[in-house]
Design an enzyme around this catalytic site. Sequence first.
Site, PDB file in Angstrom:
ATOM      1  N   ASP A  68     -10.804   1.969   3.057  1.00 18.25           N
ATOM      2  CA  ASP A  68     -11.446   1.289   3.168  1.00 18.25           C
ATOM      3  C   ASP A  68     -12.739   0.994   2.902  1.00 18.25           C
ATOM      4  OD1 ASP A  68      -9.637  -0.474   3.585  1.00 18.25           O
ATOM      5  OD2 ASP A  68      -9.135  -0.698   5.423  1.00 18.25           O
ATOM      6  N   GLN A 123      -4.395  -1.797   9.321  1.00 15.46           N
ATOM      7  CA  GLN A 123      -4.784  -3.065   8.705  1.00 15.46           C
ATOM      8  C   GLN A 123      -4.994  -4.319   9.566  1.00 15.46           C
ATOM      9  OE1 GLN A 123      -3.970  -3.588   5.876  1.00 15.46           O
ATOM     10  NE2 GLN A 123      -4.038  -5.889   5.901  1.00 15.46           N
ATOM     11  N   LYS A 126       0.549  -1.276  -0.211  1.00 18.23           N
ATOM     12  CA  LYS A 126      -0.116   0.293  -0.082  1.00 18.23           C
ATOM     13  C   LYS A 126       0.780   1.742   0.114  1.00 18.23           C
ATOM     14  CE  LYS A 126      -4.503  -2.563   2.403  1.00 18.23           C
ATOM     15  NZ  LYS A 126      -4.615  -2.675   2.878  1.00 18.23           N
TER      16      LYS A 126
END
Length: 285
Positions: A120, A97, A53
């Site tokens: 997200d 995460q 990422k």
Amino acid sequence: MSEIINGKEVAKALRDSLAAEVVELGAKYGRTPNLVVILVGEDPGSVSYVTGKAKAATEVGIRNKTLRYPETITEEELLAIIAELNGDEDIDGILVQLPLPKHIDEQKVIDAIAVEKDVDAFHPSNVANLWLKKPCTQPCTPKGIIKLLKETGMEIEGKEAVVVGRSNIVGLPVAKLLLDNNATVTIAHSRTHNLGEVTRRADILVVAIGRERLVTADMIKPGAVVIDVGVNRDSRTGKLCGDVDFEPSKEVAGYITPVPGGVGPMTIACLMENTVESFKRKVTK
Ligand code: GUN
């Protein structure tokens, strides 16, 4: 013999177009999008995801930093860090995460991220808006899958789509996006009886369970588009593999995504897109 969908290439094209857009945005607004990624612990899978990422963000011109914390961080400490990032005007996207260590309530952490920075799209408010057909941020993997399907040039409308998996991150939202594109959608899962009977009906088959060789060639309708979201370690070779028995299945499917190099790079490219969109919403408000 099927065509292998090159997710790496499609993702690269998306990143290139975002990179050009970020240059323009920087010139116009005097600042560029900014993403913060939080990693708790040292799980090798999670480390590899956040590294990917950060690399993609840098390539696109998105400012980014990865905040790394030990497994022992408390829920309270993590929530305090998120509160601070929420209040920082210079930050456009926040990503924690997953999974988090057991002593931290994952949902509480997701709930704490400011909706407008939720790149997200895991926040309940984003999830609700998706299901209510209201404007929202789309979750990265489902969004990437729809882009890949469109890239094959196939019409989604009217097709029989079968999604194997019902997780909040992939199965449920990808089923919803397929439905929004006018596919007829069946959601199957690990407890579905006669899974093969269901998957053989699919013109579009999306598999997101996390079990190697769950879908074998005999379970695929000839000519179907097969999207493999699984990421597993092949117990025979030790290599990364998906949920679909790739070699024999590619002889039956019309199109198929490989693992690695299929859905994975699209997830990350869509995360970049969500970060740029979050920035644009803020500067044009
Ligand atoms: N863990 C597995 N997939 C994801 C994802 O898309 N986002 C985050 N934050 N964690 C994950």
